[in-house]
Design a protein around this motif. Structure first.
Motif, PDB file in Angstrom:
ATOM      1  N   UNK A 207       0.845  -1.207   0.000  1.00 41.53           N
ATOM      2  CA  UNK A 207       0.000   0.000   0.000  1.00 41.53           C
ATOM      3  C   UNK A 207       0.880   1.256   0.000  1.00 41.53           C
ATOM      4  N   UNK A 208       2.006   1.206   0.682  1.00 39.68           N
ATOM      5  CA  UNK A 208       2.910   2.365   0.716  1.00 39.68           C
ATOM      6  C   UNK A 208       3.522   2.595  -0.663  1.00 39.68           C
ATOM      7  N   UNK A 209       3.888   1.502  -1.342  1.00 40.46           N
ATOM      8  CA  UNK A 209       4.449   1.654  -2.691  1.00 40.46           C
ATOM      9  C   UNK A 209       3.350   2.164  -3.641  1.00 40.46           C
ATOM     10  N   UNK A 210       2.117   1.678  -3.461  1.00 38.85           N
ATOM     11  CA  UNK A 210       0.987   2.197  -4.272  1.00 38.85           C
ATOM     12  C   UNK A 210       0.909   3.710  -4.135  1.00 38.85           C
ATOM     13  N   UNK A 211       1.007   4.165  -2.899  1.00 36.54           N
ATOM     14  CA  UNK A 211       0.882   5.614  -2.628  1.00 36.54           C
ATOM     15  C   UNK A 211       2.010   6.384  -3.321  1.00 36.54           C
TER      16      UNK A 211
ATOM     17  N   UNK B 234       5.597  10.830   1.498  1.00 24.77           N
ATOM     18  CA  UNK B 234       4.692   9.827   0.915  1.00 24.77           C
ATOM     19  C   UNK B 234       4.869   8.433   1.505  1.00 24.77           C
ATOM     20  N   UNK B 235       6.105   8.093   1.853  1.00 26.71           N
ATOM     21  CA  UNK B 235       6.360   6.698   2.232  1.00 26.71           C
ATOM     22  C   UNK B 235       6.992   6.541   3.620  1.00 26.71           C
TER      23      UNK B 235
ATOM     24  N   UNK C 242       8.713  -2.850  -8.314  1.00 27.76           N
ATOM     25  CA  UNK C 242       7.797  -1.990  -9.065  1.00 27.76           C
ATOM     26  C   UNK C 242       8.404  -0.681  -9.542  1.00 27.76           C
ATOM     27  N   UNK C 243       9.664  -0.464  -9.208  1.00 29.12           N
ATOM     28  CA  UNK C 243      10.332   0.776  -9.639  1.00 29.12           C
ATOM     29  C   UNK C 243      11.595   0.383 -10.404  1.00 29.12           C
ATOM     30  N   UNK C 244      11.811   1.008 -11.571  1.00 31.73           N
ATOM     31  CA  UNK C 244      12.975   0.648 -12.399  1.00 31.73           C
ATOM     32  C   UNK C 244      14.141   1.601 -12.232  1.00 31.73           C
TER      33      UNK C 244
ATOM     34  N   UNK D  55      11.051   6.104 -12.030  1.00 34.88           N
ATOM     35  CA  UNK D  55      10.339   5.531 -13.170  1.00 34.88           C
ATOM     36  C   UNK D  55       9.721   4.221 -12.684  1.00 34.88           C
ATOM     37  N   UNK D  56       8.393   4.164 -12.766  1.00 31.68           N
ATOM     38  CA  UNK D  56       7.727   2.936 -12.319  1.00 31.68           C
ATOM     39  C   UNK D  56       7.829   1.898 -13.431  1.00 31.68           C
TER      40      UNK D  56
END
Ligand code: HEM
Length: 430
Positions: A141-145, A158-159, A399-401, A428-429
């Motif tokens: 959920x934190x990464x979603x945010x 944010x995180x 989820x992050x490049x 960059x996601x």
């Protein structure tokens, strides 16, 4: 016999050690501590407004004092650096105690271990394993945010300021809707010295005002937790709040002041610290794309990243101890009742132990940092802190490049709990 003059640190160094703003200027602060380690590793600090104390700056001396829990105690004087005026006010407010909050960190043997044992099993790897799935949900959920910001954000906002808070509040048993209040009160309790974090959002404060911020935060915390305790006495659940609310020592329930202090230490120590090291890890990844790619490709490197982030950030910058007898540390005579500062920020950058200590090296090994302290008070939440950081970065790297800094991060102005208070990043996601 000739008496040895105390090794008094130069005035500018002493002034920096007690100055919250100096901890926001990390590189300068590290230069000063390096001087102390090389020239006066156990040096007397004489700074205006403060009772004299010894700054212990070498890794080996910090460990020696931390592990000698018979000679160096936590209860007799404040465990956190405070000006004389603040200490006098604290005595007045508490009716004679040097501590506003009565918690594990302000207790000594035998009481300390009785209290620590009440919750210790909750924070051991065996129990934490059963919480892993829930922690992973919170991490996702934190990464979603973070991803919802579209590619630029302040990672702290944010995180990292929120994720460890969610985790520790779940373990404690505080409902989601009360988390913003917990965050606010913790920041006010620890960040009284930082104008971005204190109640009045001001830099012009007197010691009386700083004390008042902390007193108000503690009062609000106590009010909140006493209601939570009453609820868990009436309806116990499977959470740390119920363990504390119903705790008995030597056949008697623990006092309200001790229960409130227990809640406060778990709630407060349990997230601001991990927030700081989480932000530190992201800062290092954003600074070094190769390191980011390496760890993204090989998650067995994650524990190294986490440990190095904890050393490099050193979220808890010091704790104080009081000597109960005359003794010697690092060749320096210490007298009974002397007050000592364990300068973790210095110990973790000691070149006698860490090659090139300013460099962030996720492959550093062994990494014998002192960020969690040592001895009987060693951090109760260290397994939790490592676990939650590892899970967060595992999810995030899926989820992050790519990630880079989008501005200059700032460290908090605080002598006690510190670390990045802003961390602007571009990512960059996947
Ligand atoms: C104590 C650091 C995370 C709970 C401490 C101490 C340090 C520390 C330096 C004092 C050790 C000593 O006096 O020798 C940190 C850091 C963290 C972290 C750097 C994150 C990276 C946590 C978490 C919890 C927690 C997640 C959650 C429960 C406590 C408690 C104590 C403590 C209850 C008091 C232990 C005692 O006095 O027996 N921590 N901590 N900490 N920490 Fe942590």
């Amino acid at each position: 016999m000739a008496t040895i003059a105390p090794a008094t640190l130069p005035a500018d160094l002493s002034a920096a050690i007690v100055n919250p703003q100096a901890y926001g200027q990390w590189a300068d602060l590290q230069d000063r501590f390096r001087w102390a380690r090389d020239n006066m590793p156990v040096g007397l600090v004489q700074a205006e407004g403060y009772a004299p104390f010894w700054a212990i700056t070498r890794h080996e001396d910090i460990l020696a004092v931390s592990k000698d829990n018979a000679r160096f105690l936590n209860a007799p004087k404040s465990v956190v650096l405070a000006p004389v005026a603040v200490q006098m006010l604290t005595h007045m407010i508490t009716g004679g105690s040097p501590h506003l909050v009565r918690s594990l960190v302000t207790m000594d043997a035998p009481e300390h271990m009785d209290y620590r044992k009440l919750t210790q099993s909750w924070f051991m790897p065996k129990n934490l394993g059963s919480l892993e799935a829930r922690i992973r949900e919170i991490a996702r959920a934190s990464v979603d945010q973070m991803l919802a910001t579209g590619g630029t954000c302040d990672f702290v906002h944010e995180v990292s300021a929120l994720y460890p808070l969610h985790v520790v509040m779940q373990i404690l048993g505080v409902p989601d809707e009360d988390e913003p209040l917990m965050l606010k009160l913790t920041q006010e309790m620890f960040g009284g010295e930082d104008p971005d974090l204190n109640r009045a959002r001001s830099i012009d404060f007197t010691p009386e005002q700083i004390t008042q911020f902390v007193v108000d935060a503690v009062r609000d915390f106590e009010g909140y937790f006493m209601k939570l305790a009453a609820d868990r006495r009436a309806k116990p659940r499977d959470d740390v709040a119920s363990v504390i609310a119903n705790a008995m020592i030597d056949g008697a329930p623990i006092s309200d002041r001790n229960a409130a202090g227990y809640y406060i230490i778990v709630a407060a120590a349990g997230h601001d610290t991990t927030s700081a090291s989480t932000a530190g890890a992201m800062w290092a990844l954003a600074n070094d794309p190769e390191q980011f790619d390496r760890i993204k490709a090989d998650r067995s490197l994650l524990p190294g990243l986490i440990e190095e982030a904890i050393r490099w950030t050193t979220p808890v910058q010091h704790f104080m101890r009081t000597a109960v007898e005359d003794c010697e540390i690092g060749g320096q005579k210490i007298a009974k009742d002397d007050w000592l500062m364990l300068c973790y920020v210095s110990g973790n950058y000691d070149e006698r132990v860490f090659d090139n200590p300013e460099r962030f090296d996720a492959a550093r090994g062994p990494n014998r940092h002192v960020a969690f302290g040592a001895g009987v008070h060693q951090c109760l939440g260290l397994h939790l802190a490592r676990l939650e950081m590892r899970i967060l970065f595992d999810e995030l790297l899926d989820r992050v490049d790519k990630v880079e800094l989008a501005g200059t991060p700032q460290r908090a102005s605080s002598t006690f709990v510190g670390g990045p208070k802003t961390l602007p990043i571009r990512f960059v996601a996947r």
